[in-house]
Every structure is written in C-alpha cells, then in structure tokens.
Design a protein around this motif. Sequence first.
Motif, PDB file in Angstrom:
ATOM      1  N   UNK A   3       0.828  -1.214   0.000  1.00 11.24           N
ATOM      2  CA  UNK A   3       0.000   0.000   0.000  1.00 11.24           C
ATOM      3  C   UNK A   3       0.856   1.254   0.000  1.00 11.24           C
ATOM      4  N   UNK A   4       2.060   1.179   0.589  1.00 13.63           N
ATOM      5  CA  UNK A   4       2.953   2.347   0.622  1.00 13.63           C
ATOM      6  C   UNK A   4       3.350   2.757  -0.789  1.00 13.63           C
ATOM      7  N   UNK A   5       3.589   1.783  -1.653  1.00 13.39           N
ATOM      8  CA  UNK A   5       3.923   2.099  -3.040  1.00 13.39           C
ATOM      9  C   UNK A   5       2.741   2.767  -3.713  1.00 13.39           C
ATOM     10  N   UNK A   6       1.545   2.236  -3.494  1.00 15.28           N
ATOM     11  CA  UNK A   6       0.333   2.843  -4.060  1.00 15.28           C
ATOM     12  C   UNK A   6       0.144   4.275  -3.593  1.00 15.28           C
ATOM     13  N   UNK A   7       0.353   4.512  -2.294  1.00 19.19           N
ATOM     14  CA  UNK A   7       0.243   5.876  -1.774  1.00 19.19           C
ATOM     15  C   UNK A   7       1.235   6.804  -2.453  1.00 19.19           C
ATOM     16  N   UNK A   8       2.464   6.355  -2.587  1.00 15.33           N
ATOM     17  CA  UNK A   8       3.489   7.174  -3.231  1.00 15.33           C
ATOM     18  C   UNK A   8       3.100   7.507  -4.675  1.00 15.33           C
ATOM     19  N   UNK A   9       2.651   6.499  -5.403  1.00 12.68           N
ATOM     20  CA  UNK A   9       2.262   6.722  -6.806  1.00 12.68           C
ATOM     21  C   UNK A   9       1.120   7.723  -6.881  1.00 12.68           C
ATOM     22  N   UNK A  10       0.085   7.527  -6.081  1.00 11.68           N
ATOM     23  CA  UNK A  10      -1.084   8.400  -6.153  1.00 11.68           C
ATOM     24  C   UNK A  10      -0.808   9.807  -5.632  1.00 11.68           C
ATOM     25  N   UNK A  11       0.084   9.941  -4.642  1.00 10.95           N
ATOM     26  CA  UNK A  11       0.448  11.286  -4.195  1.00 10.95           C
ATOM     27  C   UNK A  11       1.289  11.995  -5.253  1.00 10.95           C
ATOM     28  N   UNK A  12       2.139  11.237  -5.954  1.00  9.67           N
ATOM     29  CA  UNK A  12       2.961  11.826  -7.011  1.00  9.67           C
ATOM     30  C   UNK A  12       2.163  12.096  -8.276  1.00  9.67           C
ATOM     31  N   UNK A  13       1.174  11.228  -8.555  1.00 13.09           N
ATOM     32  CA  UNK A  13       0.373  11.317  -9.791  1.00 13.09           C
ATOM     33  C   UNK A  13      -1.103  11.087  -9.465  1.00 13.09           C
ATOM     34  N   UNK A  14      -1.771  12.064  -8.853  1.00 16.82           N
ATOM     35  CA  UNK A  14      -3.176  11.880  -8.476  1.00 16.82           C
ATOM     36  C   UNK A  14      -4.071  11.484  -9.648  1.00 16.82           C
ATOM     37  N   UNK A  15      -3.695  11.854 -10.846  1.00 18.38           N
ATOM     38  CA  UNK A  15      -4.515  11.518 -12.019  1.00 18.38           C
ATOM     39  C   UNK A  15      -4.576  10.011 -12.263  1.00 18.38           C
ATOM     40  N   UNK A  16      -3.668   9.250 -11.681  1.00 15.72           N
ATOM     41  CA  UNK A  16      -3.662   7.793 -11.836  1.00 15.72           C
ATOM     42  C   UNK A  16      -4.538   7.083 -10.809  1.00 15.72           C
ATOM     43  N   UNK A  17      -4.947   7.802  -9.779  1.00 19.91           N
ATOM     44  CA  UNK A  17      -5.771   7.203  -8.724  1.00 19.91           C
ATOM     45  C   UNK A  17      -7.147   6.850  -9.272  1.00 19.91           C
ATOM     46  N   UNK A  18      -7.826   5.873  -8.660  1.00 19.35           N
ATOM     47  CA  UNK A  18      -9.199   5.569  -9.058  1.00 19.35           C
ATOM     48  C   UNK A  18     -10.047   6.838  -8.988  1.00 19.35           C
ATOM     49  N   UNK A  19     -11.021   6.958  -9.855  1.00 20.11           N
ATOM     50  CA  UNK A  19     -11.811   8.184  -9.992  1.00 20.11           C
ATOM     51  C   UNK A  19     -12.364   8.676  -8.653  1.00 20.11           C
ATOM     52  N   UNK A  20     -12.839   7.772  -7.825  1.00 20.66           N
ATOM     53  CA  UNK A  20     -13.467   8.197  -6.566  1.00 20.66           C
ATOM     54  C   UNK A  20     -12.457   8.714  -5.547  1.00 20.66           C
ATOM     55  N   UNK A  21     -11.158   8.473  -5.770  1.00 22.09           N
ATOM     56  CA  UNK A  21     -10.125   8.920  -4.837  1.00 22.09           C
ATOM     57  C   UNK A  21      -9.311  10.094  -5.361  1.00 22.09           C
ATOM     58  N   UNK A  22      -9.445  10.396  -6.652  1.00 23.37           N
ATOM     59  CA  UNK A  22      -8.594  11.400  -7.285  1.00 23.37           C
ATOM     60  C   UNK A  22      -8.599  12.742  -6.577  1.00 23.37           C
ATOM     61  N   UNK A  23      -9.775  13.254  -6.247  1.00 18.84           N
ATOM     62  CA  UNK A  23      -9.820  14.593  -5.640  1.00 18.84           C
ATOM     63  C   UNK A  23      -9.120  14.602  -4.288  1.00 18.84           C
ATOM     64  N   UNK A  24      -9.214  13.515  -3.548  1.00 21.51           N
ATOM     65  CA  UNK A  24      -8.551  13.462  -2.238  1.00 21.51           C
ATOM     66  C   UNK A  24      -7.037  13.423  -2.396  1.00 21.51           C
ATOM     67  N   UNK A  25      -6.540  12.705  -3.392  1.00 19.33           N
ATOM     68  CA  UNK A  25      -5.092  12.684  -3.610  1.00 19.33           C
ATOM     69  C   UNK A  25      -4.600  14.014  -4.169  1.00 19.33           C
ATOM     70  N   UNK A  26      -5.421  14.702  -4.988  1.00 19.49           N
ATOM     71  CA  UNK A  26      -5.039  16.044  -5.444  1.00 19.49           C
ATOM     72  C   UNK A  26      -4.916  16.976  -4.237  1.00 19.49           C
ATOM     73  N   UNK A  27      -5.879  16.899  -3.308  1.00 20.43           N
ATOM     74  CA  UNK A  27      -5.825  17.746  -2.113  1.00 20.43           C
ATOM     75  C   UNK A  27      -4.579  17.433  -1.285  1.00 20.43           C
ATOM     76  N   UNK A  28      -4.292  16.148  -1.101  1.00 25.35           N
ATOM     77  CA  UNK A  28      -3.114  15.752  -0.316  1.00 25.35           C
ATOM     78  C   UNK A  28      -1.837  16.232  -0.988  1.00 25.35           C
ATOM     79  N   UNK A  29      -1.789  16.111  -2.319  1.00 20.73           N
ATOM     80  CA  UNK A  29      -0.589  16.551  -3.041  1.00 20.73           C
ATOM     81  C   UNK A  29      -0.412  18.060  -2.917  1.00 20.73           C
ATOM     82  N   UNK A  30      -1.504  18.818  -3.063  1.00 17.93           N
ATOM     83  CA  UNK A  30      -1.406  20.271  -2.944  1.00 17.93           C
ATOM     84  C   UNK A  30      -0.943  20.667  -1.550  1.00 17.93           C
ATOM     85  N   UNK A  31      -1.469  20.005  -0.515  1.00 16.11           N
ATOM     86  CA  UNK A  31      -1.053  20.312   0.855  1.00 16.11           C
ATOM     87  C   UNK A  31       0.416  19.958   1.055  1.00 16.11           C
TER      88      UNK A  31
END
Length: 190
Positions: A42-70
């Motif tokens: 899961x740590x690898x998945x978190x890293x990928x999605x924080x680095x590239x929120x556009x790759x996250x599943x659609x329902x999680x994308x906005x949350x990873x964009x927010x985390x990345x911006x923060x």
Amino acid sequence: MRNWIAVGVALAVASALAVVAGGAGGGSPAMASDNLLNGPSAAVGLHVYLSHPELAPARLRSRFWQARQAATRAGGVTAAAPRGRGGVFNGDTVGLPQNEESISSCGKTPRTLIGGTNDYRFLLDRQGNSTGWYFSTDGGHTLANEGLLPALRSPDGTTVLPSGGDPVDVAGTACRHLYAGSLNYDFTKA
C-alpha cells in the motif's frame, strides 16, 4: 503553519484509505484490480497516487489532489525533481517492482545518497541476485550508478549465494565509506 499542512495531508490520505477500506458512498469496497492501495504494498500505491493523483481511481482522485497540494505547500513534494529514470530512484527500464527500501546520505548539499531495495529485476538476472543498489551524488536527482549486489561464495567456498534482499545501506562520516549489504543464503537448504 507546517504542522497544520502536515495534518491536512494526513487527513486527506486517511480519508482516501477509509474509502478504499470501506467502499465509496455505499458502493462495494475497492478490489485489488481497482487501485494500487490494495496491492502487495500500500505504501507504493500511496506514493504513486500522491505523485500522480490523475492515476488514482476516480473516486479517490480529488482526495489525492488535495493531499498533493497540501504536501507541495509544505515542501514535502517537489513538482518536477526528476530522479533516476522517470522520476524514480533506480535505473529499472522494464517496470519490475522494488520494495523494502533502505537509504543513507552524507555530505553537504547536494548530498550523496546510497540506497538499496529488494529488486525484482532478479527475475532477469542469471544468478538471481535480488538486492538492488543505487548511488547519487546530486541529492537523488540523477543516478551516478546502480545495479544488483553480486553473489558471494559460501564460507566453505562450495556454493554461490545470490544477494537475497533485505538491504542495509550506510554512508560513513564525510562520505569516506559507503556500505551496501543484504542477505545471501542458500535456497536449497532449509
């Protein structure tokens, strides 16, 4: 201010993980094929999605964009600091995973880095060496060298023991000595 940003990043990631664990808004829980957070790391998945929120599943994308911006506001994520190949700190060109990272640094900015992983490029290595090592002299922006730690002979000299993962990497004082170690064992003996 930094503490509040860190709390915001933590809440955004926790919120995303809660969606993964419990499903999104009455839907079924995410399956392993849906996203990287349910895979073997899961740590690898978190890293990928924080680095590239556009790759996250659609329902999680906005949350990873927010985390990345923060995280970007906190200085925790750099927008375009290429490392190694394709933004990762290794020279893998075939897309095989690496995990159980170990890294050490020394020197002044830019820092010298020595790192290691369980490197699945062992699948392509004739001896089956599975400990990757990575070396940078510019703080990890590029790799000066990398590869797989070599096999060693058994103490009695009769068996070749491939590097077997669980890396430990240490940079000595003033970068005079760099050490990379791993397990080496005989798979045929229990």
